[in-house]
Write a protein that holds these residues in place. Sequence first.
Motif, PDB file in Angstrom:
ATOM      1  N   ASP A 174      31.046  47.918  39.547  1.00  8.49           N
ATOM      2  CA  ASP A 174      32.340  48.345  39.011  1.00  8.49           C
ATOM      3  C   ASP A 174      32.094  49.292  37.834  1.00  8.49           C
ATOM      4  O   ASP A 174      32.112  48.894  36.671  1.00  8.49           O
TER       5      ASP A 174
ATOM      6  N   LYS B   4      34.817  51.465  30.593  1.00  7.67           N
ATOM      7  CA  LYS B   4      35.895  51.009  29.712  1.00  7.67           C
ATOM      8  C   LYS B   4      35.353  50.116  28.597  1.00  7.67           C
ATOM      9  O   LYS B   4      35.755  50.229  27.437  1.00  7.67           O
ATOM     10  N   LYS B   5      34.445  49.220  28.929  1.00  8.17           N
ATOM     11  CA  LYS B   5      33.860  48.330  27.925  1.00  8.17           C
ATOM     12  C   LYS B   5      33.001  49.107  26.931  1.00  8.17           C
ATOM     13  O   LYS B   5      32.988  48.800  25.736  1.00  8.17           O
TER      14      LYS B   5
ATOM     15  N   LYS C 241      41.986  46.224  35.408  1.00  3.24           N
ATOM     16  CA  LYS C 241      41.065  45.107  35.216  1.00  3.24           C
ATOM     17  C   LYS C 241      41.644  43.867  35.888  1.00  3.24           C
ATOM     18  O   LYS C 241      42.837  43.801  36.182  1.00  3.24           O
TER      19      LYS C 241
ATOM     20  N   SER D 149      34.963  49.662  35.027  1.00  2.00           N
ATOM     21  CA  SER D 149      35.029  48.604  34.012  1.00  2.00           C
ATOM     22  C   SER D 149      33.892  48.731  33.001  1.00  2.00           C
ATOM     23  O   SER D 149      34.081  48.474  31.807  1.00  2.00           O
TER      24      SER D 149
END
Length: 265
Positions: A142, A148-149, A190, A145
Amino acid sequence: MENARAFFDYVRDYMIEEIKKGETYKVKEELYPSLGNVDYYRLTEYVEKVANKLFSMCKEDRPIYAKLMIECINIYYGICYDSVEMVTTDVINKKTGKSRKEKEYVYIYEFKGEKFDMSAAMSDIDDFVEAVFGLFLDFGVDVYSIIKKLEEKAARSDCYDELEDILAFAANGPVFNLNKGIRKKLPRAKTTEQVDVIRTFIKSAGVKYKDDTALAEFISWLCGGTEDSVRKNGIVPNTGYGNEKELKKQFANIGIDYDKGTIKH
């Protein structure tokens, strides 16, 4: 990470070698001498090395490797060029012979005080990054994600924007995955956001769902992922309204006024 670093080192060495050999080109309208594309076969060799690395890893280690690679790529992507300039060029219509002014951004590489247009090489770098992201997606990582983190911990909120744009091309591109099927676009929401959306619609319908296990099964069917993953990553940690900003934005895009798990009528 060594594969990403090696590729960017290759691009830098290629540009310096081309400059030293005088193998740049310049058309009349351009401000700076231009560097050509890198060797396509060399580019694919670096991509294949990443693929081989992923094949050699167990499933659990691949997201960790992808995260480290993305961090490395982001660093080198930001320092492989010196500046970006907007230039105006004359574009001639071959049929009519008429010219028009056209503005475009060019990537600049500086060597011994002289500027060179490295836009062609930058396009190759984008191709490399897109191919690597495509591999990660094909191996079930992914990437969205992960980025994004990384953004949440970054000094600047926009420092991964360029990689996000490349990821969008990789996710939407007609690339065949390892199972010989067309890669599907991954959900951008998410797991906790998916849970919030479903809970909001259920609440607004004025009904109650059976239990969290049944909800996890339903979301797994609708959005993908395993029931266990939905429960552990979406339902169990979802105790507040941590996704308010994003949910307000997405609901507003379809004309719905949302606030803390409620749709305003």
